[in-house]
Design a protein around this motif. Structure first.
Motif, PDB file in Angstrom:
ATOM      1  N   ILE A 175     -26.808 -10.365  22.649  1.00  0.00           N
ATOM      2  CA  ILE A 175     -27.746 -11.409  21.925  1.00  0.00           C
ATOM      3  C   ILE A 175     -29.225 -11.202  22.343  1.00  0.00           C
ATOM      4  N   GLY A 179     -31.778 -10.837  19.614  1.00  0.00           N
ATOM      5  CA  GLY A 179     -32.813 -11.919  19.573  1.00  0.00           C
ATOM      6  C   GLY A 179     -34.121 -11.245  19.426  1.00  0.00           C
ATOM      7  N   THR A 184     -32.058 -17.127  15.886  1.00  0.00           N
ATOM      8  CA  THR A 184     -30.644 -17.891  16.167  1.00  0.00           C
ATOM      9  C   THR A 184     -29.925 -18.099  15.020  1.00  0.00           C
ATOM     10  N   GLN A 185     -30.356 -18.865  14.138  1.00  0.00           N
ATOM     11  CA  GLN A 185     -29.505 -19.149  12.881  1.00  0.00           C
ATOM     12  C   GLN A 185     -28.804 -17.759  12.245  1.00  0.00           C
ATOM     13  N   THR A 187     -28.071 -14.995  13.676  1.00  0.00           N
ATOM     14  CA  THR A 187     -27.099 -14.555  14.488  1.00  0.00           C
ATOM     15  C   THR A 187     -25.725 -15.317  14.485  1.00  0.00           C
ATOM     16  N   VAL A 188     -25.889 -16.812  14.684  1.00  0.00           N
ATOM     17  CA  VAL A 188     -24.797 -17.445  14.700  1.00  0.00           C
ATOM     18  C   VAL A 188     -23.934 -17.459  13.160  1.00  0.00           C
ATOM     19  N   GLN A 229     -22.866 -25.812  19.635  1.00  0.00           N
ATOM     20  CA  GLN A 229     -23.753 -24.532  19.055  1.00  0.00           C
ATOM     21  C   GLN A 229     -25.324 -25.136  18.844  1.00  0.00           C
ATOM     22  N   THR A 233     -28.645 -24.788  20.936  1.00  0.00           N
ATOM     23  CA  THR A 233     -30.051 -24.233  20.218  1.00  0.00           C
ATOM     24  C   THR A 233     -31.198 -24.943  20.147  1.00  0.00           C
TER      25      THR A 233
END
Length: 308
Positions: A175, A179, A184-185, A187-188, A229, A233
């Motif tokens: 990550i 990153g 982040t959104q 990746t999730v 989660q 974040t």
């Protein structure tokens, strides 16, 4: 709130959000153990973790206005993160089938120690003798919890928990690399979608009928994991990692309380002793990384100043 809104530091709020995330993760772990007791399989627990966790994720993305969260120029990196993350989650869930909440949580705290090792081996980051000493002390704590000479804990559960902690470290390194270019959104969302497709393909062979209590447990696992989660974040939006990360260790408190309330299990003295060593080494490692980061930024600032 638009995705491009400037980040405003609010450390108390960041800490509160991190504490909320830790509580949700503890509730998810307790729900997983209850799910196993209710007859759910690992595949079902993992699938419904994502299925019931997806609505909060989508609501978060829509609320932020980031409708292009699915776009990426690095699908291969997300695929690797998905494989590592899903494997790690299966290992972590499986460990909870064998171990009490407190012991599984304590061994999981070894993940940052593994991350230090991997950052030195893979990212070639410099790791001094002080951090190596902290890593060694942390692993002594893990051995104290595991009691290899005569543990009453199932060896399979211990092996799964250690493997899971190593997997979390590997995911952390991945990550950190993703990153640099991905949000982040994104990746999730990619991780959730990948995992649902893979585990969903296995559901015809694993799906079972459940009573109302069983479905409530599965729903709780998914919602608590999904909300955790988001809170995790959101905490980093208001406070730096060095401020909020130490509060992750409060999960042990919740693990002990939930283990006592739901399963009438009390941690052994060796678990407390090992936890103390692991937490102390983790906090020291975090302190050293923060200090080194400050020094590096100071040197960079001094190098950027024009010569007088």
């Amino acid at each position: 709130m638009p995705a491009s809104a400037p980040i405003q530091q609010n450390r108390p709020l960041g800490i509160a959000l991190r504490l909320g995330a830790v509580l949700c993760f503890a509730c998810m772990a307790a729900g997983i153990k209850l799910g196993y007791a209710a007859g759910a399989s690992t595949i079902e627990l993992v699938f419904y973790r994502f299925a019931f966790g997806l609505p909060p994720l989508l609501a978060w993305i829509l609320w932020s206005g980031n409708l292009n969260a699915w776009r990426t120029a690095r699908p291969g990196a997300h695929l690797l993160r998905g494989v590592l993350g899903l494997t790690t989650m299966i290992l972590a869930f499986s460990a909870l089938a064998y171990l009490p909440l407190a012991e599984a949580t304590t061994i999981g705290f070894a993940a940052p120690l593994f991350a230090v090792m991997l950052s030195a081996l893979i990212l070639k980051e410099p790791v001094g003798r002080y951090r190596w000493s902290a890593v060694a002390a942390g692993f002594v704590g893990v051995l104290i919890v595991m009691q290899p000479a005569g543990s009453s804990l199932p060896p399979a559960g211990l092996a799964l928990a250690v493997a899971s902690a190593f997997g979390v470290a590997a995911v952390t390194i991945t990550i950190r690399q993703i990153g640099r270019t991905e949000g982040t959104q994104t990746t999730v969302l990619w991780f959730t979608s990948f995992s649902m497709i893979v585990v969903g393909a296995l559901m015809p062979f694993a799906a079972q009928m459940h009573d109302a209590r069983g479905w409530a447990i599965l729903l709780a696992v998914g919602l608590s994991g999904g909300i955790a989660q988001i809170l995790l974040t959101a905490a980093l939006r208001f406070a730096p990692v060095s401020t909020v990360a130490p509060f992750d260790y409060t999960q042990l408190i919740w693990a002990v309380l939930l283990g006592w309330a739901l399963f009438d299990i009390h941690p052994a003295a060796t678990t407390w002793a090992g936890a103390a060593a692991i937490v102390a080494s983790g906090l020291y490692t975090l302190y050293r990384e923060q200090r080194l980061g400050v020094l590096e930024r100071r040197r960079a600032s001094e190098a950027a100043q024009p010569e007088g």
